[in-house]
Enzyme design. Structure first.
Site, mmCIF file in Angstrom:
data_model
loop_
_atom_site.group_PDB
_atom_site.id
_atom_site.type_symbol
_atom_site.label_atom_id
_atom_site.label_comp_id
_atom_site.label_asym_id
_atom_site.label_seq_id
_atom_site.Cartn_x
_atom_site.Cartn_y
_atom_site.Cartn_z
ATOM 1 C CE LYS A 1 50.366 204.904 76.794
ATOM 2 N NZ LYS A 1 51.421 203.919 76.537
ATOM 3 C CG ASP B 1 51.580 195.793 75.997
ATOM 4 O OD1 ASP B 1 52.119 195.934 77.101
ATOM 5 O OD2 ASP B 1 51.631 196.650 75.097
ATOM 6 C CD GLU C 1 51.576 201.098 74.096
ATOM 7 O OE1 GLU C 1 51.111 200.299 74.933
ATOM 8 O OE2 GLU C 1 51.629 202.317 74.281
ATOM 9 C CG ASP D 1 56.987 201.918 74.653
ATOM 10 O OD1 ASP D 1 55.882 202.425 74.922
ATOM 11 O OD2 ASP D 1 57.444 200.912 75.239
#
Ligand code: AMP
Length: 610
Positions: A72, A195, A173, A10
């Site tokens: 990211k 999420d 994810e 992850d």
């Protein structure tokens, strides 16, 4: 000897986590410090040493300019994009424009691409796994936010390659979280995965079926909405308070800003378990008269909630839209899973619970379930003994630009992948010998509002006096969500294809002007005939089914099986009607098959009882 085990990573905005399936049990691998997550931070020291993870985080305050966090947010993005402008406005490290309109990060005078920085984090995760397993690791499954576009996925894959990993699959994810929730439990359930991480927000709705089938129904999100935005609200508030009291802008000082960032995040996390905390930063800055100034402020949970309420509301709006896209009601969702560190915030749990009208599940670990899901997927991909099927969807519509700057969709949003679609276009200009195909991703009707993925030119077309050379365009999305496009001149059989790659090297202005050039673009001619034919067929079948409905209902309503069949038929009819309203040829065609099956079944039922 290298292990053939696959690790699941992850790669988070703030923290990363690595997991593996051992003897059938998914396990998170702790790092050398015993922590199950590792900060996604990279730094270069004055002596030129590279630091990754906790050790990079620890020195972030004193070496703010050479410490990268939240890379990211920049991965696979263009330098000029508003998202990049926004992200670098608050970052303490220096960025410059790269040769392909991409972002480069400057650490101690050396420029790094964003995938290179992410690769350093991935490599660290790989080493953590290798230490634990005592053998080199080659294969990995990496997760990305469901809402990542093709460029961002490609760049993440590049990062994996730079880190020397064989990335056997990229998965979303929220899907990974659902896998870790459903693995080995033989469930049959519709679940929503909410999420909310450090940098992104995602929501996915999945159907977990028996025999280990995980089917994503719809997915959406915002790659620029995360815990850091909540931190930013708190930082803004603290900066304003300080300015009011001392008339000094703390933003002027990079080190002060970095300390503020750390303190704001810490306070935010503390306020998840206590109602009141204090930000205490002694000697934060010096006044004009060289006096040392301190920042000391109590902060209540209520204040934090007030400052971040609109951000939370934005996530709920996206949930609402996703349910609509999935054609589901709130009550159809049987379980709500919370993933991402931000879901520890009580106000978020409350908002999600209120929206879905059910208490969110405690069945998954917010920090670990994504990596566990990635490991499970890796295990299923290489291990033959395990039956598990993952059917994910494409988060964005894909298409090309047609005359007038319109976006012509070939693959709609939320189509199950892998998939491919074909469509025939014609050239628009007389004696046109080349055609430029611009591949776009997005939901806007106007092409320039969407993301350009790539372009290519099909040359050597037959000269047709009226234009109208037929070109067949084929789109393909593989299981990683990565796109390739092919164009074929149906006259000559001449073919060109691209795997859409991360950087097109074009600026927004160039793209815009290319789109507005009417020449060399394609016209969608066949589609209206095709649409009409598909529409008629669908309407005929819908009419037939609706005519038989009362009779069939009466005959089969006694049995559970019969009622289920009736419900399914209703869904198919609704979907077909919806496709006809949306004038979506591909979708109508998809529904025709189901309609024909239902019609045959209905006819059979009626015939048997006559
Ligand atoms: P992730 O990307 O899932 O690692 O989530 C990281 C985000 O969750 C960061 O913005 C953290 O500040 C935030 N976070 C972590 N723990 C907590 C907590 N206890 N309360 C509120 N936010 C948290």
């Amino acid at each position: 000897m290298a292990t053939d085990k696959v690790i699941g990573i992850d790669l988070g905005t703030t923290n990363s986590c690595v997991a593996i399936v051992e003897n059938g049990v998914p396990t998170v691998i702790p790092n050398r410090g015993g922590y199950k997550t590792t900060p996604s931070m990279v730094a270069v020291t004055e002596a030129g040493k590279r630091l990754v993870g906790h050790i990079a985080k620890r020195q972030a305050i004193t070496n703010a300019e050479n410490t990268v966090y939240a890379a990211k947010r920049l991965i696979g993005r263009k330098w000029h994009s508003p998202q990049v402008r926004n992200a670098i406005a608050t970052s303490s490290y220096r960025t410059v424009e790269g040769p392909h309109n991409d972002v480069r990060i400057v650490l101690r005078d050396k420029e790094y691409s964003v995938p290179e920085i992410s690769a350093m984090v991935l490599q660290e995760m790989r080493v953590i796994a290798e230490d634990y397993l005592g053998a080199p690791v080659g294969k990995a499954v990496i997760t990305v936010p469901a809402y990542f576009n093709d460029n961002q996925r490609q760049a993440t894959r590049d990062a994996g390659e730079i880190a020397g990993l064989d990335i056997i699959r990229i998965i979303n994810e929220p899907t990974a979280a659902a896998l870790s929730y459903g693995f080995g439990r033989n469930l049959e359930k519709t679940v929503a995965v909410y999420d909310f991480g450090g940098g992104t927000f995602d929501i996915s709705i999945l159907e977990i079926g028996q025999n280990g089938v995980f089917r994503v129904i719809a997915t959406a999100g915002d790659t620029f909405l995360g815990g850091e935005d909540v931190d930013a609200r708190l930082i803004d508030w603290l900066v304003q308070e300080f300015k009011r009291e001392h008339d000094i802008d703390l933003r002027q000082d990079r080190m002060a800003l970095q300390r503020l960032k750390d303190a704001a995040e810490k306070a935010k996390c503390e306020l998840s378990s206590v109602r009141e905390t204090e930000v205490n930063l002694p000697f934060i800055i010096s006044s004009e008269r060289n006096e040392a100034l301190h920042l000391q402020k109590p902060i209540s949970r209520a204040l934090l909630e007030q400052l971040s309420l609109d951000l939370i509301e934005r996530t709920i709006d996206i949930c609402r839209q996703t349910l609509e896209d999935a054609e589901l009601e709130k009550r159809d969702v049987e379980e709500v899973l919370l993933v991402g560190g931000m879901t520890r915030m009580p106000r978020i749990q409350q908002a999600v619970g209120e929206f879905f009208e059910r208490e969110p599940s405690k069945g998954v670990h917010p920090d670990e379930s994504v990596a566990l899901g990635a490991a499970i997927q890796g295990y299923a991909l290489v291990g033959e003994e395990h039956e598990m099927v993952l059917l994910d969807v494409t988060p964005h519509a894909l298409g090309i630009v047609t005359q007038g700057g319109y976006f012509e969709e070939l693959i709609p949003q939320n189509t199950t992948v892998p998939t491919h679609r074909q469509k025939i276009f014609t050239t628009s200009r007389e004696n046109q010998t080349a055609v430029k195909i611009l591949v776009m991703q997005g939901e806007h009707e106007r092409a320039d509002q969407n993301e350009l993925l790539g372009e290519f030119i099909l040359t050597g077309l037959r000269r047709a006096p009226k234009g109208e050379v037929e070109i067949e365009v084929t789109f393909e999305i593989n299981a990683d969500g990565i796109v390739s496009v092919r164009a074929k001149d149906l006259d000559t059989g001449l073919e060109q294809s691209i795997q859409v790659t991360a950087s097109s090297g074009l600026t927004r202005d160039e793209i815009s002007s290319m789109m507005h050039e009417a020449k060399d673009q394609l016209v969608d001619r066949r589609s209206s005939e095709e649409l009409e034919a598909a529409k008629q067929e669908a309407e005929r079948l819908v009419g037939e089914i609706e005519r038989l409905f009362p009779q069939v209902e009466q005959i089969v309503a006694q049995s559970d099986f019969g009622r289920e069949a009736i419900d399914k038929a209703r869904v198919i009819v609704d979907r077909a009607k919806n496709a006809v309203t949306r004038k979506d040829v591909a979708m109508i065609k998809e529904q025709i098959e189901g309609l024909a099956r239902t019609q045959r079944m209905f006819k059979g039922v009626v015939a048997k009882t006559i």
